[in-house]
Scaffold this motif. Structure first.
Motif, PDB file in Angstrom:
ATOM      1  N   GLY A   1      16.567 -13.668 -15.360  1.00 42.75           N
ATOM      2  CA  GLY A   1      16.447 -12.856 -16.571  1.00 42.75           C
ATOM      3  C   GLY A   1      17.407 -13.234 -17.684  1.00 42.75           C
TER       4      GLY A   1
ATOM      5  N   SER B   1      13.749 -19.629 -18.766  1.00 36.95           N
ATOM      6  CA  SER B   1      12.366 -19.995 -19.103  1.00 36.95           C
ATOM      7  C   SER B   1      12.183 -20.001 -20.610  1.00 36.95           C
ATOM      8  CB  SER B   1      11.389 -19.010 -18.461  1.00 36.95           C
ATOM      9  OG  SER B   1      11.609 -18.940 -17.078  1.00 36.95           O
ATOM     10  N   THR B   2      12.819 -19.052 -21.286  1.00 35.67           N
ATOM     11  CA  THR B   2      12.701 -18.968 -22.749  1.00 35.67           C
ATOM     12  C   THR B   2      13.290 -20.218 -23.395  1.00 35.67           C
ATOM     13  OG1 THR B   2      12.971 -16.585 -22.518  1.00 35.67           O
ATOM     14  CG2 THR B   2      13.198 -17.492 -24.723  1.00 35.67           C
TER      15      THR B   2
HETATM   16  P1  TYD Z   1      13.474 -15.376 -19.165  1.00 34.12           P
HETATM   17  O1  TYD Z   1      13.451 -16.594 -19.994  1.00 34.12           O
HETATM   18  O2  TYD Z   1      12.195 -14.983 -18.507  1.00 34.12           O
HETATM   19  O3  TYD Z   1      14.621 -15.448 -18.071  1.00 34.12           O
HETATM   20  P2  TYD Z   1      14.735 -16.353 -16.755  1.00 34.12           P
HETATM   21  O4  TYD Z   1      13.709 -17.409 -16.827  1.00 34.12           O
HETATM   22  O5  TYD Z   1      16.150 -16.882 -16.819  1.00 34.12           O
HETATM   23  O6  TYD Z   1      14.573 -15.448 -15.591  1.00 34.12           O
HETATM   24  O7  TYD Z   1      14.027 -14.214 -20.121  1.00 34.12           O
HETATM   25  C1  TYD Z   1      13.917 -12.922 -19.747  1.00 34.12           C
HETATM   26  C2  TYD Z   1      14.677 -11.976 -20.640  1.00 34.12           C
HETATM   27  O8  TYD Z   1      14.784 -12.368 -21.969  1.00 34.12           O
HETATM   28  C3  TYD Z   1      13.957 -10.653 -20.634  1.00 34.12           C
HETATM   29  O9  TYD Z   1      14.861  -9.686 -20.173  1.00 34.12           O
HETATM   30  C4  TYD Z   1      13.521 -10.431 -22.019  1.00 34.12           C
HETATM   31  C5  TYD Z   1      14.378 -11.308 -22.840  1.00 34.12           C
HETATM   32  N1  TYD Z   1      13.686 -11.871 -24.002  1.00 34.12           N
HETATM   33  C6  TYD Z   1      14.076 -11.495 -25.269  1.00 34.12           C
HETATM   34  O10 TYD Z   1      14.967 -10.670 -25.468  1.00 34.12           O
HETATM   35  N2  TYD Z   1      13.432 -12.053 -26.367  1.00 34.12           N
HETATM   36  C7  TYD Z   1      12.439 -12.957 -26.218  1.00 34.12           C
HETATM   37  O11 TYD Z   1      11.887 -13.447 -27.223  1.00 34.12           O
HETATM   38  C8  TYD Z   1      12.047 -13.350 -24.883  1.00 34.12           C
HETATM   39  C9  TYD Z   1      10.940 -14.326 -24.653  1.00 34.12           C
HETATM   40  C10 TYD Z   1      12.700 -12.775 -23.813  1.00 34.12           C
END
Ligand code: TYD
Ligand code: MG
Length: 473
Positions: free
Chosen positions: A100, A104-105
């Motif tokens: 989280g 991924s973002t």
């Molecule tokens: P993510 O990239 O799914 O995390 P990981 O791959 O490391 O598990 O990001 C998830 C978090 O980011 C989620 O809590 C929501 C937040 N988020 C934002 O605040 N703004 C955004 O534009 C995006 C896509 C996610």
């Protein structure tokens, strides 16, 4: 060991045992040892297997005409800063971080930037369905970028697919824990599977020249779980950090075969994805409590970039037998050392006080140069006297209480000047490097003299308060 005999493998560090045990002796993790069949990965070695006749190969001289590793910019300047200038052809990277945090973002943003620049970028998700990845891309305004998507977990299928058509420039595999390979019999997510899958994907990177980024989740103790065994196989390990309460995210290189490991990339998580923060000092100082006792601004350096942050300390009488020492964002051992020096050489008694130390903004500082700022904040809180709000502090404190010089002094001073500070408290031995600065410099030789200065201000403050009370009464 007989072929296919069961083995017990620590899922945290990969240590192998002959029988089950509750605690892994290698890494100290409890309940992490699980039974796994090593399968075809461990062919029988020893008698009964004739030695293969080796093939001779040519040896090369050290001096030669190899070009510098060709790099490709990720299109995100903060990302490039951490990797050392972009992705190297045929390299494999591991990006670790808490679930989280935004891995991924970050990577879909990098893939989109690369794809928009005309390079072939492929994003393979083992965790999310294509619809979910699309939804995120839409939210980030990246839907039109020509990234190629797949939701797959079999590395053999993935490598076969990647082998078709033009060689991709960037392949993102999110995450390595969800991948599995036919060559290993264990279940997906186990150490053997993660290692086996990573091996296949890394081999693909080396062979094809594509850059492969593996995403790995981190466990509670900060080690990349399972994928920790992948760390030594990849060319670079990047860690994506931050805490839930703050919008800042830091990308840090832990290992980098092609670049520096001390640079950080700073991002801010916004509703529209991760934004680069080109001037992090401004951001970290934006919510400062000016004129409060217990805060000091540290002029630090991360890699080649200066970074000013506020150090906050709270020293309060303890109600317990053993006083508490709680630290967020700094090394607890280093804090113990600074406290010991204050007690032994500066006459500051902290053994009956709880000490809380916090680096504002959720940043984690590694530099010993923060010693002086930490000591100043501690003493300031103890004697309840605010430090001058327009001063920055840096310097390493030795066990004898001497304040020692640190590196890169001029860029620390330049940054402080740029942000409107007018004073710097720094080591005596660094005075020669301060000739050019317009800041008023206070050079100190020992920690005791700094403590005396702050205590004098505290005493002055107390006298003023007492006088005012007298006038009122
Ligand atoms: P993510 O990239 O799914 O995390 P990981 O791959 O490391 O598990 O990001 C998830 C978090 O980011 C989620 O809590 C929501 C937040 N988020 C934002 O605040 N703004 C955004 O534009 C995006 C896509 C996610
Ligand atoms: Mg993810």
């Amino acid at each position: 060991m007989a072929r296919n005999a069961p083995s017990f493998i620590c899922q945290n560090c990969g240590a192998v045992y002959g029988r089950w045990q509750g605690k892994c002796e290698a890494c100290g993790e409890w309940n992490a040892v699980a039974e796994e069949s090593l399968g075809k990965q461990s062919p029988a070695i020893g008698p009964g297997r004739p030695a293969r006749k080796g093939r001779a190969f040519a040896l090369e001289p050290l001096a030669g005409k190899s070009r510098q590793a060709p790099r490709l910019s990720s299109g995100i300047a903060e990302f490039d800063r951490v990797t050392g200038g972009g992705f190297v052809h045929g390299s494999a990277l591991l990006v670790g971080g808490d679930p989280g945090i935004g891995k991924s973002t970050l990577l879909i943003q990098a893939a989109a930037a690369l794809a928009r620049a005309g390079h072939r970028a492929i994003y393979i998700s083992g965790e999310e369905a294509i619809a979910q990845v699309r939804l995120r891309a839409e939210r980030l305004g990246l839907s039109t970028a020509p990234v190629e998507l797949a939701s797959e977990t079999s590395v053999e299928d993935i490598v076969a697919t990647l082998g078709q058509g033009n060689t991709p420039r960037l392949v993102i595999v999110d995450s390595i824990q969800t991948m599995w390979t036919d060559t290993v019999e264990s279940a997906p997510g186990t150490v053997t599977q993660v290692r086996g899958s990573a091996q296949v994907l890394i081999r693909f990177a080396k062979r094809s020249g594509a850059t492969v980024i593996l995403v790995g989740h981190v466990t509670k103790d900060g080690q990349i779980a399972g994928p920790r065994v992948v760390e030594h196989m990849v060319d670079a390990v990047l860690s994506f950090e931050g805490d839930g309460a703050h919008q800042f995210r830091i990308l840090r290189a832990i290992k980098n075969r092609f670049g520096p490991t001390d640079e950080i990339g700073v991002f801010e998580m916004t509703g529209g994805g991760l934004q680069e923060v080109a001037n992090p000092s401004q951001l970290f100082l934006s919510e400062r409590d000016r004129g409060t006792p217990g805060t000091a601004v540290f002029a630090g350096v991360e890699g080649t970039r200066p970074l000013l942050v506020e150090i906050q300390a709270l020293v309060a009488p303890t109600s317990l037998g053993t006083p508490r020492r709680a630290v967020v964002g700094w090394d607890p051992n280093r804090l113990s050392m600074v406290i010991a020096v204050l007690e032994a050489h500066c006459g500051v008694r902290l053994s009956t006080h709880d000490v809380y130390l916090n680096v504002a903004g959720g940043l984690r500082i590694m530099e010993p140069a923060a010693d002086l700022a930490v000591a100043a904040a501690l003493v300031s809180s103890l004697v309840n006297a605010a430090l001058p709000a327009d001063a920055v502090y840096f310097g390493e404190v030795s066990l004898s209480g001497v304040v020692r010089p640190v590196a890169q002094i001029s860029i620390r001073l330049k940054e402080a000047q740029k942000l409107g500070f007018t004073r710097a408290v720094l080591p005596q031995a660094a005075r020669a490097d301060t000739a050019e600065t317009e800041l008023a410099v206070t050079a100190i030789a020992s920690l005791a003299s700094l403590v005396a200065d702050i205590s004098a201000q505290g005493a002055e403050h107390d006298r003023r308060v007492a006088r005012l009370r007298q006038q009122d009464g």
